[in-house]
Scaffold this motif. Sequence first.
Motif, PDB file in Angstrom:
ATOM      1  N   LEU A  69       1.727   5.038  -2.433  1.00  0.00           N
ATOM      2  CA  LEU A  69       1.767   6.392  -1.843  1.00  0.00           C
ATOM      3  C   LEU A  69       3.124   7.029  -2.111  1.00  0.00           C
ATOM      4  O   LEU A  69       3.217   8.195  -2.495  1.00  0.00           O
ATOM      5  N   TYR A  83       0.854  -1.199   0.000  1.00  0.00           N
ATOM      6  CA  TYR A  83       0.000   0.000   0.000  1.00  0.00           C
ATOM      7  C   TYR A  83       0.889   1.248   0.000  1.00  0.00           C
ATOM      8  O   TYR A  83       0.677   2.190  -0.768  1.00  0.00           O
ATOM      9  N   GLN A  84       1.920   1.208   0.848  1.00  0.00           N
ATOM     10  CA  GLN A  84       2.812   2.362   0.985  1.00  0.00           C
ATOM     11  C   GLN A  84       3.552   2.646  -0.330  1.00  0.00           C
ATOM     12  O   GLN A  84       3.842   3.794  -0.661  1.00  0.00           O
ATOM     13  N   GLN A  86      -3.486   9.681  -0.755  1.00  0.00           N
ATOM     14  CA  GLN A  86      -4.104   8.747   0.184  1.00  0.00           C
ATOM     15  C   GLN A  86      -5.632   8.761   0.082  1.00  0.00           C
ATOM     16  O   GLN A  86      -6.265   7.739   0.328  1.00  0.00           O
TER      17      GLN A  86
END
Length: 549
Positions: A302, A298-299, A308
């Motif tokens: 980003l 997920y990071q 986000q």
Amino acid sequence: MEKIVALCKRRGFIFQNSEIYGGQNGFWDYGPLGTELKRNVRDSWYHDMVAAHNELVAPESAPSKYQMVGVETSLIMHPQVWKCSGHYDLFHDMMVDCRETKSRFRLDQIRCRTVRFEGETVKQDGTEATLDRVMVTSTAEDFEQDLTDQALKAFGKKKKYADRLQWEGDVSTLDKVDVEQFANVVAPGATKAGTLTAPREFNLMMKTIIGALGTDDDAAFLRPETAQGIFVNFKNVVDSSRVKLPFGICQVGKSFRNEITPRNFTFRSREFEQMEIEFFCRPDESAGWYKYWRDRRYQWYLDLGVSQDRLILRDHHAEELAHYSVGTADIEYAFPFLDEGEFGELEGVAHRGDFDLRSHMEGKLARNADGDLAVELNDDGKPKHRGSGKDLTYFDDQAKERFLPHVIEPSAGADRATLAFICEAYHEDQQPDEKGKMQERVVMQFHPRLAPVKAAVFPLIKKEGMPEKAAEVFGALKAAGLSCQYDQQGAIGRRYRRQDEIGTPYCITIDGDTMQDDTVTIRDRDSLEQTRISVQDVVAEVTGRLGSV
Ligand code: GAP
């Protein structure tokens, strides 16, 4: 979305496949800029997950140190692979055909709702009977309006009577409707009810033939995922590369699925590229690794500039889980072709237990009457699909134990990620031109690591030695391996806008001062700040700025 698709074609990111012949549905081609962009997506993934991974140090949030290696396996594999993986029996969608419009649909993509119109009836296909209530259907994005239009059409009413339609129940999808009710269903685009066939299973694997004889015995499948190439090579990798648990085997490559309704630009295609990790660990440590990969992946999006508020990490409900999965979370992006509040899958992170290795060893597994995974048997007690019979267990020489590792699988789509980065990058703003007049600007705010062109070089005018000096700067940047463009056409503001539209982070201009003091301006795409630097520092400045992000 229409603006993004138009920009992709106009500037050479993505083209319709075989366009000059009218296109081939579900297939896309990447143009010069799209090729660079997608290569940067792939390279960033491989760099961040594999090449730059330091196996000697445990990342802060990881349960321990771990190793990562890559493989590149073939698109076509032994047919038995797909029997044991479950793809042969289970990898299908339900589809229906419409006898009236000759169209084919995926059942779960048809929205439907029951409707009446006081005292009016609708003709049923192939019978004299009429119906006082029908179920209207739609596959349109704006399905609510489409359902209303279809209902009015079915009852032969003009638009002004829309408020006299009597709706029953909520909008649903046709896979939730009993097939007995299909006689009442008006298919998308049809005029009568009852034109849909009964739903049929449609296997999504693409068939091909190996060898010259071309019999059915020679049939094979193009891989629908890269993962199985990793599982069948698990033993080879362990035996040849001295990896020790926990470790990941990664693969980037093409996969093929005969999607019934490819749609939404490259989002659902029939040929696409995956970036998959199969991470092997001890069963008692798998929950910790599942959490690590779920958060790590997920990071990653980003860190590459996805905001986000447009990216979610969604845990699957128990009924959504694949047959093998103990837990799965999807990383989803708010693509602009979706309704407000809806998200589309970019990547799935699945806890697959030992399903794959055990199936390839013993034969295809399925849940038995007690809900446990066991080799699926035919009536004669033999395995439905036999495994390889090879020992795929792992010997842990510290714990002195032999077992089948558990697997965590972060499985990403390179084309979907590329599309998400394109959608995220698209911005419109207003900037003053040379005369101070405000002009519309389209700027692709790609993360500099992903930007297809890293720098553009402009001589301010086509004389006084500026083109020669600019060519020198351009040559130095190219020699450093940076993707750059040279542009001497038109007013400088227009040249900036051309680069902004493709997301070039830095523009370097050679002007009158350059010829005096050997300095150039470097302009930042996002802050619009212009700084003067010396010609000999250009390469270091650009690589430094790129390296610091
Ligand atoms: N090995 C597990 C696996 O293949 P999946 O959820 O079916 O899982 C993983 O696929 C990723 O591959 C998806 O999250 C998506 O990004 C990409 N993908 C799957 N089908 C696709 C399609 N038809 N077109 C484009 N990308 C697709």
